[in-house]
Design a protein around this motif. Structure first.
Motif, PDB file in Angstrom:
ATOM      1  N   LEU A  11       0.775  -0.991  -0.185  1.00 47.04           N
ATOM      2  CA  LEU A  11       0.020   0.034   0.033  1.00 47.04           C
ATOM      3  C   LEU A  11       0.988   1.156  -0.113  1.00 47.04           C
ATOM      4  CD1 LEU A  11      -3.034   0.533  -0.054  1.00 47.04           C
ATOM      5  CD2 LEU A  11      -2.787   0.706   2.473  1.00 47.04           C
ATOM      6  N   SER A  12       0.650   2.291  -0.980  1.00 50.69           N
ATOM      7  CA  SER A  12       1.397   3.317  -0.844  1.00 50.69           C
ATOM      8  C   SER A  12       1.144   4.333   0.264  1.00 50.69           C
ATOM      9  CB  SER A  12       1.061   4.116  -2.337  1.00 50.69           C
ATOM     10  OG  SER A  12      -0.343   4.724  -2.218  1.00 50.69           O
ATOM     11  N   GLY A  13       1.991   5.397   0.153  1.00 48.83           N
ATOM     12  CA  GLY A  13       1.750   6.166   1.662  1.00 48.83           C
ATOM     13  C   GLY A  13       0.398   7.008   1.306  1.00 48.83           C
ATOM     14  N   TRP A  14       0.114   7.398   0.365  1.00 46.47           N
ATOM     15  CA  TRP A  14      -1.253   7.875   0.117  1.00 46.47           C
ATOM     16  C   TRP A  14      -2.608   7.139   0.297  1.00 46.47           C
ATOM     17  CZ3 TRP A  14      -1.698  12.951   0.073  1.00 46.47           C
ATOM     18  CH2 TRP A  14      -0.663  13.728  -0.543  1.00 46.47           C
ATOM     19  N   GLY A  15      -2.217   5.719  -0.201  1.00 45.08           N
ATOM     20  CA  GLY A  15      -3.190   4.924   0.116  1.00 45.08           C
ATOM     21  C   GLY A  15      -3.495   4.749   1.661  1.00 45.08           C
ATOM     22  N   LYS A  16      -2.271   4.608   2.258  1.00 43.69           N
ATOM     23  CA  LYS A  16      -2.385   4.286   3.956  1.00 43.69           C
ATOM     24  C   LYS A  16      -3.097   5.741   4.449  1.00 43.69           C
ATOM     25  CE  LYS A  16       1.504   1.472   4.264  1.00 43.69           C
ATOM     26  NZ  LYS A  16       2.927   0.954   4.708  1.00 43.69           N
ATOM     27  N   ALA A  17      -2.734   6.839   3.926  1.00 42.12           N
ATOM     28  CA  ALA A  17      -3.274   8.035   4.575  1.00 42.12           C
ATOM     29  C   ALA A  17      -4.887   8.179   4.389  1.00 42.12           C
ATOM     30  CB  ALA A  17      -2.684   9.229   3.885  1.00 42.12           C
ATOM     31  N   GLY A  18      -5.271   7.719   2.839  1.00 43.85           N
ATOM     32  CA  GLY A  18      -6.706   7.562   2.545  1.00 43.85           C
ATOM     33  C   GLY A  18      -7.522   6.916   3.595  1.00 43.85           C
ATOM     34  N   TRP A  19      -7.050   5.625   3.931  1.00 43.79           N
ATOM     35  CA  TRP A  19      -7.617   4.694   4.593  1.00 43.79           C
ATOM     36  C   TRP A  19      -7.783   5.062   6.170  1.00 43.79           C
ATOM     37  CZ3 TRP A  19     -10.972   1.160   2.893  1.00 43.79           C
ATOM     38  CH2 TRP A  19     -11.095   0.418   2.001  1.00 43.79           C
ATOM     39  N   LEU A  20      -6.570   5.700   6.500  1.00 46.65           N
ATOM     40  CA  LEU A  20      -6.648   6.137   7.884  1.00 46.65           C
ATOM     41  C   LEU A  20      -7.540   7.141   8.080  1.00 46.65           C
ATOM     42  CD1 LEU A  20      -2.989   6.377   9.025  1.00 46.65           C
ATOM     43  CD2 LEU A  20      -4.587   5.244  10.202  1.00 46.65           C
ATOM     44  N   ILE A  21      -7.751   7.948   7.173  1.00 42.68           N
ATOM     45  CA  ILE A  21      -8.702   9.221   7.337  1.00 42.68           C
ATOM     46  C   ILE A  21     -10.038   8.841   6.983  1.00 42.68           C
ATOM     47  CG2 ILE A  21      -9.605  11.193   5.792  1.00 42.68           C
ATOM     48  CD1 ILE A  21      -6.952  11.686   5.021  1.00 42.68           C
ATOM     49  N   LEU A  22     -10.257   7.630   6.476  1.00 45.20           N
ATOM     50  CA  LEU A  22     -11.565   7.152   6.200  1.00 45.20           C
ATOM     51  C   LEU A  22     -11.991   6.417   7.765  1.00 45.20           C
ATOM     52  CD1 LEU A  22     -14.066   6.594   4.612  1.00 45.20           C
ATOM     53  CD2 LEU A  22     -13.069   4.389   3.842  1.00 45.20           C
ATOM     54  N   CYS A  23     -11.054   5.646   7.984  1.00 45.89           N
ATOM     55  CA  CYS A  23     -11.432   4.890   9.303  1.00 45.89           C
ATOM     56  C   CYS A  23     -11.396   6.036  10.596  1.00 45.89           C
ATOM     57  CB  CYS A  23     -10.363   3.979   9.679  1.00 45.89           C
ATOM     58  SG  CYS A  23     -10.127   2.556   8.627  1.00 45.89           S
ATOM     59  N   LEU A  24     -10.676   6.934  10.665  1.00 45.98           N
ATOM     60  CA  LEU A  24     -10.655   7.916  11.743  1.00 45.98           C
ATOM     61  C   LEU A  24     -11.883   8.925  11.789  1.00 45.98           C
ATOM     62  CD1 LEU A  24      -6.751   8.305  12.360  1.00 45.98           C
ATOM     63  CD2 LEU A  24      -8.603   6.917  13.664  1.00 45.98           C
ATOM     64  N   LEU A  25     -12.250   9.451  10.705  1.00 41.72           N
ATOM     65  CA  LEU A  25     -13.158  10.300  10.232  1.00 41.72           C
ATOM     66  C   LEU A  25     -14.530   9.769  10.333  1.00 41.72           C
ATOM     67  CD1 LEU A  25     -11.614  13.127   8.004  1.00 41.72           C
ATOM     68  CD2 LEU A  25     -11.886  13.012  10.366  1.00 41.72           C
ATOM     69  N   LEU A  26     -14.704   8.736   9.530  1.00 38.01           N
ATOM     70  CA  LEU A  26     -16.240   7.887   9.661  1.00 38.01           C
ATOM     71  C   LEU A  26     -15.938   6.546  10.140  1.00 38.01           C
ATOM     72  CD1 LEU A  26     -16.956   9.210   6.065  1.00 38.01           C
ATOM     73  CD2 LEU A  26     -18.098   9.846   8.133  1.00 38.01           C
TER      74      LEU A  26
END
Length: 135
Positions: free
Chosen positions: A43-58
């Motif tokens: 998983l790329s850095g952007w992919g990790k950031a996207g999943w983290l944002i999704l899991c933490l915000l929603l």
């Protein structure tokens, strides 16, 4: 006289325990997913950031979507990590067991020479032990 059971009946206690259990299980799943996100090498850095944002915000939606989209990969990555850990552990055991605790073959040769010098070993016994040690 009013007792605790009058204020909080058994069914309410059951529902409270059930919701508490589900909340703990959801937290466990959230931490497992966050760990999986950071450990995934593909998983790329952007992919990790996207999943983290999704899991933490929603959080509820993010966890549900992550399990649906990447659930199978979580198991495969965990099993691969376990195999690598086991292989590293077995390799460590092999290398630790192959070296003698006293410092290796040089220390053993030194002990054999000392025993020969004191007369505890004959020349023939010394040569046999030395050949066995060096083999």
């Amino acid at each position: 006289m009013v007792t605790a059971t009058d204020d909080y009946p058994l069914l309410d206690l059951f529902w409270t325990m059930l919701w508490f259990f589900l909340w703990i299980m959801w937290l466990f799943l959230l931490f497992k997913i966050i760990t999986d996100i950071f450990r995934d090498d593909e998983l790329s850095g952007w992919g990790k950031a996207g999943w983290l944002i999704l899991c933490l915000l929603l959080p509820f939606l993010g966890v549900l979507v992550y399990v649906i989209v990447r659930g199978t990969g979580m198991t495969q990555r965990e099993m691969a990590r376990a195999r690598e850990s086991e292989a590293a552990f077995q390799d460590y055991i092999r290398t630790s067991a192959s070296t003698s605790p006293g410092g290796g073959s040089a220390a053993e040769l030194s002990r054999l020479a000392e025993l020969k010098k004191r007369g505890a070993l004959t020349e023939e016994e010394f040569q046999q032990a030395k050949a066995k040690l060096l083999a």
